[in-house]
Design a protein around this motif. Structure first.
Motif, PDB file in Angstrom:
ATOM      1  N   ARG A  41       0.645  -1.368  -0.028  1.00  0.00           N
ATOM      2  CA  ARG A  41       0.106   0.212   0.019  1.00  0.00           C
ATOM      3  C   ARG A  41       0.834   1.242  -0.064  1.00  0.00           C
ATOM      4  O   ARG A  41       0.364   2.323  -0.300  1.00  0.00           O
ATOM      5  N   VAL A  42       2.308   1.186   0.263  1.00  0.00           N
ATOM      6  CA  VAL A  42       2.911   2.231   0.239  1.00  0.00           C
ATOM      7  C   VAL A  42       3.658   2.271  -1.200  1.00  0.00           C
ATOM      8  O   VAL A  42       3.612   3.321  -1.917  1.00  0.00           O
ATOM      9  N   LEU A  43       3.984   1.032  -1.693  1.00  0.00           N
ATOM     10  CA  LEU A  43       4.586   1.083  -3.040  1.00  0.00           C
ATOM     11  C   LEU A  43       3.615   1.284  -4.580  1.00  0.00           C
ATOM     12  O   LEU A  43       3.958   1.980  -5.207  1.00  0.00           O
ATOM     13  N   VAL A  44       2.744   0.438  -4.064  1.00  0.00           N
ATOM     14  CA  VAL A  44       1.901   0.719  -5.555  1.00  0.00           C
ATOM     15  C   VAL A  44       1.517   2.297  -5.881  1.00  0.00           C
ATOM     16  O   VAL A  44       1.329   2.434  -6.922  1.00  0.00           O
ATOM     17  N   GLY A  49       1.886   6.651  -9.870  1.00  0.00           N
ATOM     18  CA  GLY A  49       2.118   8.025 -10.055  1.00  0.00           C
ATOM     19  C   GLY A  49       0.745   8.690  -9.376  1.00  0.00           C
ATOM     20  O   GLY A  49       0.645   9.760  -9.440  1.00  0.00           O
ATOM     21  N   GLN A  50       0.219   7.794  -8.445  1.00  0.00           N
ATOM     22  CA  GLN A  50      -0.865   8.282  -7.633  1.00  0.00           C
ATOM     23  C   GLN A  50      -0.320   8.867  -6.159  1.00  0.00           C
ATOM     24  O   GLN A  50      -1.035   9.317  -5.534  1.00  0.00           O
ATOM     25  N   PHE A 124      12.919   3.140  -9.576  1.00  0.00           N
ATOM     26  CA  PHE A 124      12.119   2.215  -8.623  1.00  0.00           C
ATOM     27  C   PHE A 124      11.182   1.102  -9.566  1.00  0.00           C
ATOM     28  O   PHE A 124      11.009  -0.062  -9.038  1.00  0.00           O
ATOM     29  N   ARG A 125      10.688   1.835 -10.467  1.00  0.00           N
ATOM     30  CA  ARG A 125       9.622   1.091 -11.174  1.00  0.00           C
ATOM     31  C   ARG A 125      10.169  -0.423 -11.631  1.00  0.00           C
ATOM     32  O   ARG A 125       9.471  -1.561 -11.442  1.00  0.00           O
ATOM     33  N   PRO A 126      11.233  -0.653 -12.152  1.00  0.00           N
ATOM     34  CA  PRO A 126      11.667  -2.031 -12.685  1.00  0.00           C
ATOM     35  C   PRO A 126      11.954  -2.996 -11.504  1.00  0.00           C
ATOM     36  O   PRO A 126      11.560  -3.985 -11.609  1.00  0.00           O
TER      37      PRO A 126
END
Length: 147
Positions: A41-44, A49-50, A124-126
């Protein structure tokens, strides 16, 4: 400073809760899944981009997931296939080699995310994506969906 204090307090609380459940592998693995859910819930939202990217919060979530993942495979011993409202599928025990490989891949991706300590969203994303994909794949194969 506040975020670091909250993160430290949450980590200590989770460690205390997990330690108190050590006698029941079903309860312990359920708690770990709840802890991982909190970390996600922190990462998603950051990945989508929310929410603004916060490198410190992302790393703390990755560390939490990595630490839990390292112990996860041992929490499915023979005899815990049923009971305790478990959502574990029988495939965990009938395809133990596959399950252990899935857990190992998840641990490896969680460790890579921590080692990367991504400083920005592009980094971060990959690492998040690889870890999240393994997480989802394992749920699909080895966890009964919620009603």
């Amino acid at each position: 400073m506040f975020l670091r204090t909250v993160t430290t307090a949450a980590t200590l609380l989770a460690m205390g809760v997990t330690a108190s459940l050590a006698q029941d592998p079903i309860e312990e693995r359920q708690q770990i899944m709840k802890d991982n859910g909190q970390a996600m819930r922190v990462l998603v939202p950051m990945a989508r981009g929310q929410a603004d990217y916060d490198a410190e919060a992302a790393l703390a979530a990755f560390v939490s997931i990595r630490d839990d993942a390292a112990r996860f495979g041992e929490l499915f011993p023979e005899g815990t296939e049923t009971g305790g409202d478990t959502r574990a599928k029988p495939e965990i025990w009938t395809d133990r080699e596959g399950f252990d490989a899935a857990v190992a891949a998840f641990v490896e991706d969680a460790e890579a995310a921590v080692a990367a300590a991504p400083a920005d969203l592009d980094a971060f994303r990959p690492v998040f994506g690889a870890m999240a994909e393994n997480c989802g794949d394992c749920h699909e194969v080895y966890q009964v969906p919620e009603n």
